[in-house]
Structure formats: structure tokens, C-alpha cells
Design a protein around this motif. Structure first.
Motif, PDB file in Angstrom:
ATOM      1  N   LEU A 324     -96.790 -46.415  14.533  1.00 42.56           N
ATOM      2  CA  LEU A 324     -96.222 -45.075  14.720  1.00 42.56           C
ATOM      3  C   LEU A 324     -96.145 -44.339  13.389  1.00 42.56           C
ATOM      4  CD1 LEU A 324     -94.996 -43.028  16.684  1.00 42.56           C
ATOM      5  CD2 LEU A 324     -92.749 -43.910  16.078  1.00 42.56           C
ATOM      6  N   SER A 325     -95.758 -45.064  12.325  1.00 41.70           N
ATOM      7  CA  SER A 325     -95.635 -44.383  11.036  1.00 41.70           C
ATOM      8  C   SER A 325     -96.982 -43.845  10.579  1.00 41.70           C
ATOM      9  CB  SER A 325     -95.057 -45.326   9.983  1.00 41.70           C
ATOM     10  OG  SER A 325     -96.056 -46.180   9.500  1.00 41.70           O
ATOM     11  N   VAL A 326     -98.041 -44.541  10.942  1.00 40.99           N
ATOM     12  CA  VAL A 326     -99.362 -44.071  10.544  1.00 40.99           C
ATOM     13  C   VAL A 326     -99.814 -42.907  11.426  1.00 40.99           C
ATOM     14  CG1 VAL A 326    -101.799 -44.713  10.389  1.00 40.99           C
ATOM     15  CG2 VAL A 326    -100.044 -46.287   9.592  1.00 40.99           C
ATOM     16  N   MET A 327     -99.503 -43.017  12.727  1.00 38.98           N
ATOM     17  CA  MET A 327    -100.081 -42.044  13.658  1.00 38.98           C
ATOM     18  C   MET A 327     -99.214 -40.818  13.896  1.00 38.98           C
ATOM     19  SD  MET A 327    -101.954 -44.407  16.484  1.00 38.98           S
ATOM     20  CE  MET A 327    -100.476 -45.155  17.080  1.00 38.98           C
ATOM     21  N   ALA A 328     -97.914 -40.904  13.594  1.00 37.62           N
ATOM     22  CA  ALA A 328     -97.006 -39.818  13.980  1.00 37.62           C
ATOM     23  C   ALA A 328     -97.275 -38.545  13.194  1.00 37.62           C
ATOM     24  CB  ALA A 328     -95.557 -40.255  13.791  1.00 37.62           C
ATOM     25  N   ASP A 334     -96.697 -31.994   7.884  1.00 37.08           N
ATOM     26  CA  ASP A 334     -96.164 -32.415   9.176  1.00 37.08           C
ATOM     27  C   ASP A 334     -94.777 -32.987   9.056  1.00 37.08           C
ATOM     28  OD1 ASP A 334     -98.341 -31.932  10.594  1.00 37.08           O
ATOM     29  OD2 ASP A 334     -98.540 -33.957  11.425  1.00 37.08           O
ATOM     30  N   LEU A 335     -94.671 -33.907   8.116  1.00 31.74           N
ATOM     31  CA  LEU A 335     -93.443 -34.668   7.951  1.00 31.74           C
ATOM     32  C   LEU A 335     -92.301 -33.731   7.563  1.00 31.74           C
ATOM     33  CD1 LEU A 335     -92.353 -37.601   7.784  1.00 31.74           C
ATOM     34  CD2 LEU A 335     -92.883 -37.549   5.383  1.00 31.74           C
ATOM     35  N   LEU A 336     -92.564 -32.845   6.604  1.00 28.11           N
ATOM     36  CA  LEU A 336     -91.511 -31.949   6.136  1.00 28.11           C
ATOM     37  C   LEU A 336     -91.151 -30.937   7.222  1.00 28.11           C
ATOM     38  CD1 LEU A 336     -92.628 -31.450   2.443  1.00 28.11           C
ATOM     39  CD2 LEU A 336     -90.785 -32.881   3.323  1.00 28.11           C
ATOM     40  N   TYR A 337     -92.157 -30.501   7.978  1.00 27.68           N
ATOM     41  CA  TYR A 337     -91.886 -29.570   9.073  1.00 27.68           C
ATOM     42  C   TYR A 337     -90.977 -30.237  10.107  1.00 27.68           C
ATOM     43  CZ  TYR A 337     -92.639 -26.355  12.923  1.00 27.68           C
ATOM     44  OH  TYR A 337     -92.446 -25.464  13.940  1.00 27.68           O
ATOM     45  N   THR A 338     -91.307 -31.461  10.466  1.00 30.48           N
ATOM     46  CA  THR A 338     -90.482 -32.200  11.425  1.00 30.48           C
ATOM     47  C   THR A 338     -89.056 -32.322  10.911  1.00 30.48           C
ATOM     48  OG1 THR A 338     -92.440 -33.490  11.896  1.00 30.48           O
ATOM     49  CG2 THR A 338     -90.372 -34.324  12.762  1.00 30.48           C
ATOM     50  N   GLU A 339     -88.962 -32.674   9.638  1.00 32.35           N
ATOM     51  CA  GLU A 339     -87.660 -32.918   9.029  1.00 32.35           C
ATOM     52  C   GLU A 339     -86.803 -31.645   9.057  1.00 32.35           C
ATOM     53  OE1 GLU A 339     -85.614 -35.712   8.374  1.00 32.35           O
ATOM     54  OE2 GLU A 339     -87.701 -36.344   8.412  1.00 32.35           O
ATOM     55  N   LEU A 340     -87.454 -30.500   8.908  1.00 32.39           N
ATOM     56  CA  LEU A 340     -86.725 -29.232   8.817  1.00 32.39           C
ATOM     57  C   LEU A 340     -86.467 -28.623  10.195  1.00 32.39           C
ATOM     58  CD1 LEU A 340     -85.581 -27.009   6.979  1.00 32.39           C
ATOM     59  CD2 LEU A 340     -87.832 -25.972   6.956  1.00 32.39           C
ATOM     60  N   LYS A 341     -87.454 -28.672  11.083  1.00 34.52           N
ATOM     61  CA  LYS A 341     -87.349 -27.908  12.327  1.00 34.52           C
ATOM     62  C   LYS A 341     -86.986 -28.755  13.542  1.00 34.52           C
ATOM     63  CE  LYS A 341     -89.207 -24.134  10.423  1.00 34.52           C
ATOM     64  NZ  LYS A 341     -88.497 -22.926  10.128  1.00 34.52           N
ATOM     65  N   ILE A 342     -87.424 -30.000  13.549  1.00 31.73           N
ATOM     66  CA  ILE A 342     -87.267 -30.778  14.780  1.00 31.73           C
ATOM     67  C   ILE A 342     -86.174 -31.830  14.652  1.00 31.73           C
ATOM     68  CG2 ILE A 342     -88.435 -32.356  16.364  1.00 31.73           C
ATOM     69  CD1 ILE A 342     -91.048 -30.812  15.440  1.00 31.73           C
ATOM     70  N   PHE A 343     -86.178 -32.515  13.531  1.00 37.25           N
ATOM     71  CA  PHE A 343     -85.265 -33.643  13.401  1.00 37.25           C
ATOM     72  C   PHE A 343     -83.782 -33.267  13.531  1.00 37.25           C
ATOM     73  CE2 PHE A 343     -83.043 -37.064  11.107  1.00 37.25           C
ATOM     74  CZ  PHE A 343     -83.466 -38.131  11.874  1.00 37.25           C
ATOM     75  N   PRO A 344     -83.321 -32.126  12.959  1.00 33.10           N
ATOM     76  CA  PRO A 344     -81.889 -31.806  13.083  1.00 33.10           C
ATOM     77  C   PRO A 344     -81.406 -31.819  14.525  1.00 33.10           C
ATOM     78  CG  PRO A 344     -82.879 -30.366  11.473  1.00 33.10           C
ATOM     79  CD  PRO A 344     -83.995 -31.156  12.086  1.00 33.10           C
ATOM     80  N   GLY A 345     -82.126 -31.119  15.414  1.00 37.34           N
ATOM     81  CA  GLY A 345     -81.702 -31.081  16.806  1.00 37.34           C
ATOM     82  C   GLY A 345     -81.829 -32.442  17.455  1.00 37.34           C
ATOM     83  N   TYR A 346     -82.929 -33.117  17.187  1.00 38.08           N
ATOM     84  CA  TYR A 346     -83.182 -34.422  17.783  1.00 38.08           C
ATOM     85  C   TYR A 346     -82.107 -35.414  17.371  1.00 38.08           C
ATOM     86  CZ  TYR A 346     -85.594 -38.829  18.704  1.00 38.08           C
ATOM     87  OH  TYR A 346     -85.905 -40.072  19.149  1.00 38.08           O
ATOM     88  N   SER A 347     -81.834 -35.419  16.068  1.00 36.72           N
ATOM     89  CA  SER A 347     -80.895 -36.396  15.545  1.00 36.72           C
ATOM     90  C   SER A 347     -79.479 -36.112  16.032  1.00 36.72           C
ATOM     91  CB  SER A 347     -80.939 -36.379  14.016  1.00 36.72           C
ATOM     92  OG  SER A 347     -80.058 -37.329  13.497  1.00 36.72           O
ATOM     93  N   LEU A 348     -79.058 -34.846  15.944  1.00 36.29           N
ATOM     94  CA  LEU A 348     -77.681 -34.543  16.313  1.00 36.29           C
ATOM     95  C   LEU A 348     -77.444 -34.744  17.807  1.00 36.29           C
ATOM     96  CD1 LEU A 348     -76.892 -31.506  14.023  1.00 36.29           C
ATOM     97  CD2 LEU A 348     -76.036 -33.846  13.868  1.00 36.29           C
ATOM     98  N   SER A 349     -78.460 -34.463  18.647  1.00 39.11           N
ATOM     99  CA  SER A 349     -78.248 -34.667  20.081  1.00 39.11           C
ATOM    100  C   SER A 349     -78.051 -36.149  20.375  1.00 39.11           C
ATOM    101  CB  SER A 349     -79.424 -34.105  20.878  1.00 39.11           C
ATOM    102  OG  SER A 349     -80.604 -34.759  20.499  1.00 39.11           O
ATOM    103  N   HIS A 350     -78.703 -37.018  19.617  1.00 34.92           N
ATOM    104  CA  HIS A 350     -78.545 -38.449  19.846  1.00 34.92           C
ATOM    105  C   HIS A 350     -77.308 -39.016  19.168  1.00 34.92           C
ATOM    106  CE1 HIS A 350     -82.533 -38.013  21.371  1.00 34.92           C
ATOM    107  NE2 HIS A 350     -82.569 -39.277  21.732  1.00 34.92           N
TER     108      HIS A 350
END
Lengths: 371, 419
Positions: A324-328, A334-350
Motif C-alpha cells: 500500500l505504501s508503494v501504491m497509494a 500526492d502525499l502532501l495533498y492527502t495530508e492537507l486536504k483529505i487526512f484531517p477529515g478522515y482522521s478526525l472522523s475516526h
């Protein structure tokens, strides 16, 4: 097993709540100071230090919810009691969501390690080499169990804190505190968002929901966790020194401000290029983080499946994590975009919503399975 | 136990292969260590990149023998210059691999030179990206402007040092002996370039005729003639929006350094009226730095002004005025006032030049305004160039003469009655 509630605890090792706090500290600090100062500088500008304070407050809320929930079911992990609270189907789904969350976090940090090594030190080495080598070592630690990871952390964390203090104190002479003025130029909105982004990373402390039953002194874990969070706040303030060092604009443009901070440190005219030394210590921290998250996934999956032992799952989970780390992600953007835009909502909801939901439902249903 | 030991040894052997650096292993013998990188504008909107690499064998082996020959002559030359042109910096550097037997390695690069032509016509904004992005270049590399062709500078004969790059470094490292030029590091330059309310500046490197060169130097029998030219770091180049717009003289440069809090030493001379014309006294600036200067913007009737407060400590280094009684505190305080006037003059010279001629805020006044009056700043930042150019500036200098050296009064000829 009867007195352990209705779960299969599997792990026999026990750790103290102080070891737990140290694990939480390593878990967060090994990633939060590396690239997040740049992200937060991009969002909150020169007020990033205020965002750090907000983040600590938000993280305390997450911590309070998680510990309250865990202390209601001290002999079980969340994989078990989510089923107990919400029923086998919904509870099982929630358990799986959390396992996926930890799995994703694990794969992401493996990738962050890879990105830093490749961007800054070894661009030609294939990324799977870095990913596989850290997961391989973590895999070995997992066969040792939780106690082993906690003890390794006991050795690596003091080194890490020393490195952190070294970076902070070493760059202090060059920090221009005028760079933090004027304060709150654009109001509280961006600062708050910066705090949320930071808190979403600190939210990984909900790993306590998986580890609570293995504590020796459960009553003290809340307080020790609080200390860990305050320590994290101080450590993040060291991270935002980058703004005083480089200005908010330049920091926001950097991919790994912590590395750039190390690079400007001078110990006399000759000893200047210390980044690889600090990076070596940091890799140790990343190893502990990967091992801990990896452990949570393997253990949780075994409990979810009702197995008696998590060890058969270690190797397959590790292989999947490397994959997954290779393919994600395609690359760093990509990684920084995820970290900024997607991860906050994903992480906090969980990390916040799921425990909160379980807590409320458990309360409505009248707290079963206590002690 | 034996089996364990065997396994350990096997693991250690595996480690050897890991620690060698995987796919990124490099042998020192295969690297061309670059000490200096220069950029120039080439015809056809191309960039000419010039690098100076060390020739290790010549430094270790034949170095001592040809010490006086200035790199050329007797032994092997101790450095190798490579030049290539292309559209981007990276492309040009890789183009050098077509003629260099070793891979160029920039982690020890000490100086980046930008030709004046490039700085004025194309600007540095585009080319600086490469240096910040590349992992080998460091932010503490010196970033200088070169007057004339950088290739000339890179071939200047050296005597005390091994390569011209080291000569440049040596001069910069002793900048605190004069404070007459304003070198800037890459990181600082980028900071000033990207921040609002301050424009970047850096020192200018140029060749000047060698005053030590005499007619005798060329006569037969003279061992090694000195070179006709010397390297010389002078003043400061100031930029506006990434393009060099002008140059400050030595005096103006020190004015700039006073305001930036970066004067770290150097001589400063005051002239006092005496019985025979003016007579000079020179002080040595002792400690200054960021704490010695305060920028205090103020608003007077809706108009921005700037108050610059400087405080300095100096020691007396030389007195050519024989009538002064340096034991008298009142004389000292008069000297302090005179000195304050001279420093104020240096600062105002710089301010006037920047305001009236170059219209660029290298002093960081905008930043000070931004910090103190964020609201006002929002209104004026769009036309900061004009606001800065017409801003009233007041300078307040406080000086303290701490020590006067090993003698108190000047040594007068015996017939002069001083006291």
C-alpha cells in the motif's frame, strides 16, 4: 479468559502507563515535526505557533474521549466492545474501519520515510527498499510483542528528544523572533484550520483504544497521556521555529522544514552538515511508529477474526503495508495533498467521531461490561 | 552459542551491503568536488554555468612545489574550471558531464556567483529555484554578484590559497574587519526575495588592478611576478523584484549594514578641525549586531515615517590629532558626538541613495511597518515603492568610546606644548 470479558486478549505482555505515554510521544513526534510545520505555515502563516496551542487543546478533547471510553471496558480492546455496544454487525464494521485507519496511517508513514530518504539523501535507490527494510525490522519487533516495542522505544526516545533539543537549541541563535509579527493578521480562521490539521495527526493517539487492556496501571494513563500531549506541544513549538528561521513564506515552500533546520545548524566553521546524523535518529523514531501501528493492525485483525494468536498475521499485514505504501501515492505531491486536504477529515472522523459515538451509545445503554 | 555467533556474523555481512548506500553509492575518487558555481547570461537567452572543481591530486602532491606559481606554472593546476550553456541551470550542469571525467558533486560548493548582466537583465528569481530545490546545495552558501565575466575571476592567480573560490571565502570570512561589503547567504537571499517589505542585496565581486604590481615585478630574476589583477569584494548590489537595480558604495553599504544590524567591526574615521587643517582619528567598531539597531516606524498625520536608532561601542585605534587630551572625559564625549554624526551620515547616504535613485527597500522598512502597523501596511503595500521613496527618515545614533588603546595621549614632538 473468562474474566477478561468476552474478548480474546492474545497479548500476554503488559506495559506501564509511563511506557505508554512515551510510545504515544514517539508515535506523534516522529511525523509531526517533519513536514507539518510547512503545511501549517502555508495555512496559518506566521501564526503557526498559535495553531500548535489550539492543536494541543483539540488533542486533549480527543484524548479525554478515548480514555473515558477505554476505561469503561478495561479488559477489552475497541474491536470487542464496539461489537458489544453496537451489535456484531455495526460494531464489527466500526472495528474494521479503525483497523483500516491504522493500516492507512502505517502505510503513509512508511511512504513519508521513503520520500524523505529519496528526496534528500538517496534518490536512486528504489522506494520499496526503504519501505521493506523498515517494515522488516518492525516485523521482527512484532514477534517480540508489545513489551519489546515499548522497551525499544525506551532506548530510542531519549535519543530522539536529545536530537530534537539539539535542533531547537542549535538553530535558536539564528531565529529572528520578529518574523512572528504581526500576530493574527488574518484573524483566527486560518490559525484554527492549522490547529485542526495538526490535531488530525495527533489524533493517532487513539491507538490507546487498542492498547488499554495491556496497561499495568490503568488509572494513571489519562494523566500520563496528558503529559505526553503537553510535551508534544512543546516539541511542535520547536518545529515552528522554522518560521523564525526562514520566514513563513519560505517555510511554506519547503517540503521538509525540519531537515532544512538541521542543515543550517553550525557547530563552529567545520561541523556543519549534520542532517544525516539527525536523520538516522529520526529513522529510529519512524521505526517505533511503524511498529506500533503495525502491531495495532495485526493484533486488532486477529481479535476481529477471533484468532488465538496474532503472529500468523504479522507477515501478511506487513507485506500488504509495504504494497500500500508503494501504491497509494504517485509522488510527494500526492502525499502532501492527502495530508492537507483529505487526512484531517478522515482522521478526525475516526479518532473523534467513532469513539464519541460509541461513548454516547454505551452511555444510553447503561454502561455494561465495566471492570 | 556458536550458531548464534555465526548468525550474527552473517547478519553483519549483510549490513555491509546495506550500509554501502544501495543504489546511491558514490566513491570519493569518482567525484569532482565543486567549490564554486557561477552563472552568466549567454547568447540566445541561455544560461552559462561555470564551475570550479578541486583537483585533489594536485593539492596533495604537487601543491607545495608550485605554491608560488599561483596554480599554473610549475606543478599541476590545482583546480579545473568547466563551462557549459543551456536553457536551464540543471541542463547546463549535466551538459558538463560530456567533458568532465568525474561526476560533479556540489555539497561542498561554497560560493554561487551571478554575473551582473544576468542579475540586471534576467533577474535571479527564476534561476534561484534550482539552488533551493537541489539537495546538494546548502542554504549557507554565499550568493554574490560578479562584475564582468565570472570566468576571469575563476582564473585569477592565487598565492595564499589553493583556488580562487577559497580566496573569495577567505575575504568574506574576514568581512568583520571592514564591513565595507555586504555578502548574503543563499538562504538569506531567498528569504529577502520572498518576503514582502524587504528587498535583497548582496556584495559585488570584481577584479581590480593589483596595486602591488610594479615595474620591477617583470624584470628577470624576480621569482614569480604578482598578478596584474586582484579579487576585490566591494559594496552591495541592490535588487528590486528580483532584478539588480543598482550598486551601493562602500560608505553606503555600511549604512545599509548599520540598519540591518550586520556591522560586526571595521574602522571608522572622524575628522576634527585642528591648528593645521583637519586631523583624523580612527575608531574600531567593537560590538554591534541585531540588538544594536531599532527600527521604529511612526505615523504623523496619516503619513508613515521611520526612526532608526543605533547604538555602537567603539575603541580608539589611531589618533592623528595631537591637540586632543584623551584623558579628559569631556573630550571623549565630544568625540562620541562627532562619531555619531559620521555614522548618521553613512546611514543617510544609503537611505537617500535607495530612496531617490534605486527606489528599493533593502533596509527592511516595509517589514518594520508591517510588524507595527499591520492595518496601515495592508493599504500601502501595493504602492510600497512610492511610499518608501518619499518616507521621512530620522536617524538617532548613540556611541560609546570604551577604550583608547595602550597609550592615552598622542606622542607629540617635544617642542609642541600640548597640555
Amino acid at each position: 479468559m473468562q474474566q477478561d470479558g468476552r474478548g480474546n486478549l492474545i497479548e500476554e505482555g503488559r506495559i506501564s502507563s509511563r511506557q505508554m505515554a512515551m510510545l504515544l510521544f514517539t508515535l506523534i513526534i516522529s511525523t509531526v515535526d517533519v513536514y507539518l510545520p510547512a503545511v501549517v505555515a502555508g495555512v496559518a502563516g506566521r501564526d503557526a505557533w498559535i495553531a500548535v496551542f489550539l492543536a494541543v487543546v483539540y488533542a486533549l478533547v480527543i484524548w479525554a474521549v478515548a480514555v473515558t471510553l477505554a476505561s469503561r471496558f478495561p479488559r477489552q480492546t475497541i474491536i470487542h466492545y464496539s461489537k458489544e455496544i453496537l451489535g456484531p454487525f455495526l460494531g464489527g464494521l466500526i472495528g474494521m474501519l479503525l483497523l483500516v485507519y491504522f493500516f492507512f496511517v502505517g502505510a503513509s508513514i512508511v511512504r513519508i520515510l521513503v520520500e524523505i530518504m529519496k528526496s534528500s539523501f538517496m534518490p536512486r535507490t528504489p522506494l520499496v527498499i526503504f519501505a521493506a527494510s523498515v517494515v522488516l525490522v518492525a516485523c521482527y519487533a512484532l514477534f517480540g510483542g508489545l513489551e519489546v516495542i515499548a522497551r525499544v522505544n525506551g532506548i530510542l526516545l531519549p535519543l530522539g528528544i536529545a536530537a530534537l533539543l539539539f535542533v531547537g537549541l542549535g538553530s535558536l541563535p539564528q531565529v529572528d523572533f520578529g518574523q512572528y509579527l504581526p500576530v493574527l493578521e488574518k484573524g483566527l480562521g486560518p490559525v484554527n484550520w492549522g490547529g485542526v490539521i495538526l490535531a488530525s495527526t495527533i489524533a493517532e493517539i487513539i491507538i490507546i483504544l487498542m492498547l488499554y487492556p495491556y496497561l499495568q496501571d490503568r488509572n494513571r494513563v489519562g494523566l500520563n497521556g496528558l503529559w505526553a500531549l503537553l510535551g508534544l506541544g512543546a516539541a511542535m513549538l520547536i518545529g515552528v521555529l522554522a518560521i523564525g528561521l526562514f520566514t513563513a513564506e519560505v517555510t511554506a515552500a519547503m517540503n521538509f522544514p525540519a531537515l532544512e533546520m538541521v542543515r543550517v545548524i553550525r557547530l563552529g566553521p567545520q561541523r556543519t552538515y549534520l542532517d544525516i546524523v539527525i536523520a538516522a535518529i529520526w529513522v529510529g523514531g519512524i521505526f517505533v511508529k511503524v511498529a506500533l501501528v503495525y502491531y495495532a493492525v495485526a493484533l486488532g485483525l486477529a481479535q476481529w477474526l477471533g484468532l488465538r494468536n496474532y503472529r500468523p498475521l504479522v507477515v501478511p499485514v506487513g507485506i500488504l503495508m509495504v504494497a500500500l505504501s508503494v501504491m497509494a501515492y504517485h509522488g510527494l505531491s500526492d502525499l502532501l495533498y492527502t495530508e492537507l486536504k483529505i487526512f484531517p477529515g478522515y482522521s478526525l472522523s475516526h479518532a473523534l467521531l467513532i469513539p464519541l459515538l460509541l461513548l454516547v451509545v454505551a452511555w444510553l445503554r447503561g454502561w455494561r461490561a465495566k471492570g | 552459542m556458536d550458531r548464534l555467533r555465526l548468525v550474527s556474523v552473517a547478519l553483519l555481512l549483510v549490513l555491509v551491503s546495506i550500509l554501502s548506500g544501495c543504489w546511491d553509492h558514490r566513491e570519493v575518487e569518482d567525484l569532482g568536488i565543486v567549490l564554486l558555481t557561477a552563472l552568466d547570461l549567454a547568447p540566445g537567452n541561455k544560461i552559462r554555468v561555470e564551475v570550479q572543481t578541486l583537483v585533489p591530486g594536485a593539492v596533495v602532491g604537487g601543491g607545495a612545489a608550485s605554491m608560488g606559481m599561483g596554480g599554473g606554472g610549475g606543478g599541476r593546476k590545482r583546480y579545473l574550471n568547466l563551462v557549459a550553456e543551456d536553457r536551464t541551470v540543471f541542463e547546463a550542469i549535466r551538459r558538463m558531464s560530456l567533458e568532465a571525467s568525474r561526476e560533479l558533486f556540489f555539497a561542498h560548493n561554497q560560493v554561487i556567483l551571478i554575473s551582473e548582466k544576468l542579475a540586471r537583465e534576467k533577474g535571479v528569481t527564476e534561476i534561484i529555484d534550482f539552488f533551493a530545490r537541489n539537495r546538494q546545495f546548502r542554504r549557507d552558501t554565499w550568493f554574490l554578484v560578479v562584475r564582468g565575466d565570472p570566468r576571469d575571476i575563476m582564473e585569477i592567480p592565487t598565492h595564499l590559497e589553493t583556488t580562487p573560490a577559497q580566496v573569495i571565502m577567505g575575504i568574506i570570512n574576514r568581512q568583520d574587519l571592514s564591513s565595507y561589503f555586504a555578502p548574503t547567504k543563499l538562504g538569506e537571499f531567498i528569504k529577502m526575495l520572498e518576503s514582502t517589505g524587504i528587498e535583497p542585496y548582496t556584495a559585488i565581486l570584481q577584479l581590480k588592478p593589483n596595486p602591488a604590481f610594479t615595474r620591477i615585478s617583470l624584470l628577470p630574476g624576480v621569482d614569480t611576478p604578482p598578478s596584474l589583477y586582484r579579487l576585490w569584494l566591494a559594496g552591495a548590489a541592490v535588487f528590486r523584484q528580483g532584478k539588480m537595480v543598482g550598486q551601493l558604495s562602500e560608505r553606503e553599504t555600511r549604512g545599509l549594514l548599520w540598519v540591518r544590524g550586520e556591522v560586526r567591526g571595521g574602522p571608522i574615521t572622524i575628522a576634527l578641525p585642528a591648528s593645521q587643517g583637519k586631523q583624523e582619528l580612527t575608531m574600531e567598531i567593537m560590538r554591534f549586531g541585531r540588538g544594536g539597531v531599532k527600527l521604529e516606524p511612526y505615523l504623523a498625520g496619516g503619513r508613515l515615517g521611520m526612526k532608526v536608532k543605533v547604538s555602537v561601542r567603539v575603541n580608539l585605534a589611531e589618533s592623528q590629532n595631537l591637540q586632543l587630551d584623551l584623558n579628559n572625559p569631556r573630550v571623549i564625549s565630544r568625540l562620541e558626538k562627532e562619531l555619531a554624526g559620521v555614522i548618521k551620515g553613512e546611514i543617510m547616504a544609503c537611505v537617500t541613495r535607495l530612496q531617490e535613485e534605486y527606489r528599493t527597500d533593502a533596509l527592511g522598512f516595509g517589514q518594520a511597518v508591517h510588524r507595527k502597523y499591520p492595518r496601515v501596511w495592508r493599504q500601502v503595500k501595493g504602492e510600497w515603492e512610492d511610499v518608501f521613496a518619499t518616507m521621512p527618515v530620522a536617524v538617532e545614533v548613540k556611541t560609546v568610546i570604551r577604550r583608547i588603546g595602550l597609550i592615552n595621549n598622542p606622542t607629540p614632538p617635544h617642542m609642541l606644548e600640548v597640555r
